[in-house]
Design a protein around this motif. Structure first.
Motif: not given
Length: 269
Positions: A111-112, A243, A241, A114-115, A1
């Protein structure tokens, strides 16, 4: 992250138990009772801690153990409302509970993004993703009124366009023909040992599917429903993606291989 991002994992010590109050749940296999939105769970204590935290599954609250707010709880509690809790400041109750689901979606989108930014093969879409990252971060710092009025669906649609391109770029590097099960109904499917490397499983219904020992490397699992899916011995390295909440809802074991930084849920054998 990225170091510039807020913590995208729940920090319950800095949250006013928003998931235990703001969200509704219905009596089911996941919850022992009905609870309307805005009403504190019967297990919530005055210090904002859960009275049965170590026994949630045994007491019929499995749904609580698979939920993750992606850090939205502490963002709303400590940033949006500046540390004012809804008990000591009852005027914050309605606005705070309305904003929490919005913030949760924003943090999931972060989150998506950043991934995706961490995937070298997706370099062609990184400039666009960085712009949307900055815009989404700005929204997480907005006041309660602006957040409540935000059209999250429109923002999600713009982000999803680039996430889809990310998926295509990354999975194109996988040799051979890839399976396309986007949105497919695979509930209870027998896929033990299946070759699903680089597969498109976006939004697929994999509830109670047997994916034991399946090769899911570099598969796109965004939005896939993995409740009670058997992931024992499955290889999910590089899965796109995926989680932590999806893993929390599934079944696995010490032989299940996961992408960094996801971890084996404590209830896995």
């Amino acid at each position: 992250m990225s170091e510039s991002l807020p913590l995208l994992r729940a920090d319950c010590a800095n949250c006013f138990a928003l998931c235990c109050v703001a969200l509704p749940f219905a009596k089911s296999n996941d919850f022992a009772v009905n609870k309307p939105a805005g009403t504190p769970c019967k297990n919530l204590q005055q210090d904002f801690r859960c009275g049965i935290h170590t026994r949630l599954r045994d007491q019929g609250f499995r749904g609580c153990t698979v939920f993750d707010c992606f850090g939205a709880g502490q963002q709303v509690s400590q940033v949006t409302f500046g540390g004012r809790d809804w008990r000591a400041h009852p005027e914050t109750r309605g606005p705070m509970f309305d904003v929490f689901p919005v913030m949760r979606q924003l943090h999931e989108l972060l989150f998506y993004i950043d991934q995706a930014l961490g995937l070298p093969d997706a370099a062609p879409v990184h400039p666009g993703l960085r712009r949307l990252l900055s815009e989404t971060q700005e929204w997480t710092r907005a006041d309660a009124g602006a957040l409540a009025a935000l059209d999250v669906a429109a923002l999600r649609g713009r982000i999803n366009t680039l996430l889809l391109e990310t998926s295509e770029l990354v999975r194109a590097k996988v040799p051979g023909r890839k399976k396309n099960h986007r949105g497919a109904d695979l509930m209870g499917a027998r896929l033990s040992g299946a070759n699903l490397r680089g597969a498109n499983l976006r939004g697929a219904y994999l509830i109670a599917a047997d994916l034991s020992r399946a090769d899911l490397r570099t598969a796109d699992l965004i939005g896939a429903d993995l409740r009670d899916a058997n992931l024992r011995g499955a290889d999910l390295r590089g899965a796109v993606f995926l989680t932590q909440p999806q893993l929390n809802a599934a079944q696995g074991d010490q032989h299940t291989q996961l992408p960094t930084p996801l971890t084996h849920p404590t209830h896995w054998l």
